[in-house]
Design an enzyme around this catalytic site. Structure first.
Site, PDB file in Angstrom:
ATOM      1  N   GLY A  29       7.753  -6.259  -3.227  1.00  0.00           N
ATOM      2  CA  GLY A  29       7.693  -7.752  -3.691  1.00  0.00           C
ATOM      3  C   GLY A  29       7.873  -8.705  -2.675  1.00  0.00           C
ATOM      4  CB  SER A  89       5.151  -5.263   0.847  1.00  0.00           C
ATOM      5  OG  SER A  89       5.970  -6.098   0.221  1.00  0.00           O
ATOM      6  CG  HIS A  98      10.327   0.409 -10.268  1.00  0.00           C
ATOM      7  ND1 HIS A  98      11.052  -0.946 -10.177  1.00  0.00           N
ATOM      8  CD2 HIS A  98       9.292   0.358  -9.510  1.00  0.00           C
ATOM      9  CE1 HIS A  98      10.225  -1.539  -8.895  1.00  0.00           C
ATOM     10  NE2 HIS A  98       9.108  -0.873  -9.050  1.00  0.00           N
ATOM     11  CD  GLU A 129       8.491   1.698  -5.527  1.00  0.00           C
ATOM     12  OE1 GLU A 129       7.182   1.479  -5.284  1.00  0.00           O
ATOM     13  OE2 GLU A 129       9.109   1.433  -6.517  1.00  0.00           O
ATOM     14  CE  LYS A 141       6.375  -3.980  -9.541  1.00  0.00           C
ATOM     15  NZ  LYS A 141       7.296  -4.351  -8.320  1.00  0.00           N
ATOM     16  CD  GLU A 169      10.383  -4.538  -9.889  1.00  0.00           C
ATOM     17  OE1 GLU A 169       9.715  -4.244 -10.860  1.00  0.00           O
ATOM     18  OE2 GLU A 169       9.888  -4.900  -8.749  1.00  0.00           O
ATOM     19  CG  ASN A 182       4.635  -0.734 -11.513  1.00  0.00           C
ATOM     20  OD1 ASN A 182       4.821  -1.277 -12.599  1.00  0.00           O
ATOM     21  ND2 ASN A 182       5.957  -0.852 -10.980  1.00  0.00           N
TER      22      ASN A 182
HETATM   23  P1  PGA Z   1       4.976  -4.074  -4.356  1.00  0.00           P
HETATM   24  O1  PGA Z   1       5.692  -3.508  -5.529  1.00  0.00           O
HETATM   25  O2  PGA Z   1       3.668  -3.452  -4.330  1.00  0.00           O
HETATM   26  O3  PGA Z   1       4.728  -5.632  -5.264  1.00  0.00           O
HETATM   27  O4  PGA Z   1       6.021  -4.448  -3.043  1.00  0.00           O
HETATM   28  C1  PGA Z   1       5.936  -2.124  -5.484  1.00  0.00           C
HETATM   29  C2  PGA Z   1       6.418  -1.473  -6.613  1.00  0.00           C
HETATM   30  O5  PGA Z   1       7.483  -2.057  -7.047  1.00  0.00           O
HETATM   31  O6  PGA Z   1       6.178  -0.221  -7.147  1.00  0.00           O
END
Ligand code: PGA
Length: 251
Positions: A174, A213, A96, A168, A11, A98, A9
């Site tokens: 992140g 992460s 997601h 997740e 983003k 976010e 992803n």
């Molecule tokens: P990350 O993001 O690997 O940077 O923690 C995962 C995600 O948001 O799908």
């Protein structure tokens, strides 16, 4: 046997030049690998046409980071599942954290997006996960199952036949604070058990991947767990070497 899946992803990152360079590196590095697993790249929406061109004849699949629920209409700024499908998009991330956080997406909206994607033949990657506070209160299972049940209630269990569930935990995204393989396995088993209660075949088939992460260092330990069928990778997917190494950890 479930086919493993790793999705990157990206983003809101990258220029056209980044897309070209990164996809060339991934094609070279993962061409042979992708035979054993589904590897999905989710660039920013505006880069999908370019990415589709660059991935012609390649086993890497394309995914979108978002989709709207309506087929067409007066929805300024939105993009339908049919529009995505025209650019060889095969997967789409829905729910997601976010988007739940910054765009106030709730389970009803996520379910509508899931249904629209599925109806168009796209495979939804449905994200679920608890916050740190919810985890600390011992509510991880309850929150994750609640989110999942809300979607199942709207779309029906049969709609999960081609879907992917991504666990997740919000606190792991992140932050560099990866959930332990044991914790992830436990939650994935709870998710699979829930699906099993509704439809045994779908529970056996559904890929449940972990995101939060994931790095080249911790991927192999996570992917070795019985119910972890791959990963949804954010930050580390922006580095071709790291992403290739994560995909190779599936072996
Ligand atoms: P990350 O993001 O690997 O940077 O923690 C995962 C995600 O948001 O799908």
């Amino acid at each position: 046997m479930r086919r493993k899946l790793v999705a990157g992803n990206w983003k809101m990152h990258g220029t056209q030049q980044f897309v070209r360079e990164q996809l060339n590196l991934l094609r070279d590095g993962l061409g042979a690998e992708a035979g054993n697993a589904d590897i999905v790249i989710c660039p920013a929406t505006i880069h999908l046409p370019l990415a589709a061109q660059l991935l012609v004849g390649c086993s890497l699949s394309l995914g979108a980071q978002n989709v709207f629920y309506a087929q067409e209409g007066a929805f300024t700024g939105e993009i339908s599942a049919a529009m995505l499908a025209e650019y060889q998009v095969k997967y789409v991330i829905v729910g997601h954290s976010e988007r739940r956080q910054h765009f106030a997406e709730n389970d009803a909206l996520v379910a509508a997006k899931f249904a629209a994607a599925q109806k168009e033949g796209l495979r939804p990657i449905l994200c679920v996960g608890e916050s740190w506070q919810q985890r600390e209160s011992g509510d991880s299972h309850k929150v994750v199952l609640g989110q999942l049940a809300n979607i199942v209630q709207e779309v029906g269990i049969a709609a999960f036949a081609h879907a992917v569930v991504a666990y997740e935990p919000v606190w792991a995204i992140g932050t560099g604070q990866t959930a332990s393989p044991a914790h992830v396995q436990e939650v994935h088993a709870v998710i699979r058990n829930y699906l099993h209660g509704l439809d045994k075949n779908i529970a056996d088939q559904t890929r449940i991947v972990y995101g939060g992460s994931v790095t080249a260092k911790n991927a192999a330990d996570l992917f070795a767990q019985q119910d972890i069928d791959g990963g949804l990778v954010g930050g580390a997917s922006l580095n071709a070497d790291d992403f290739i190494s994560i995909c190779k950890s599936l072996d």
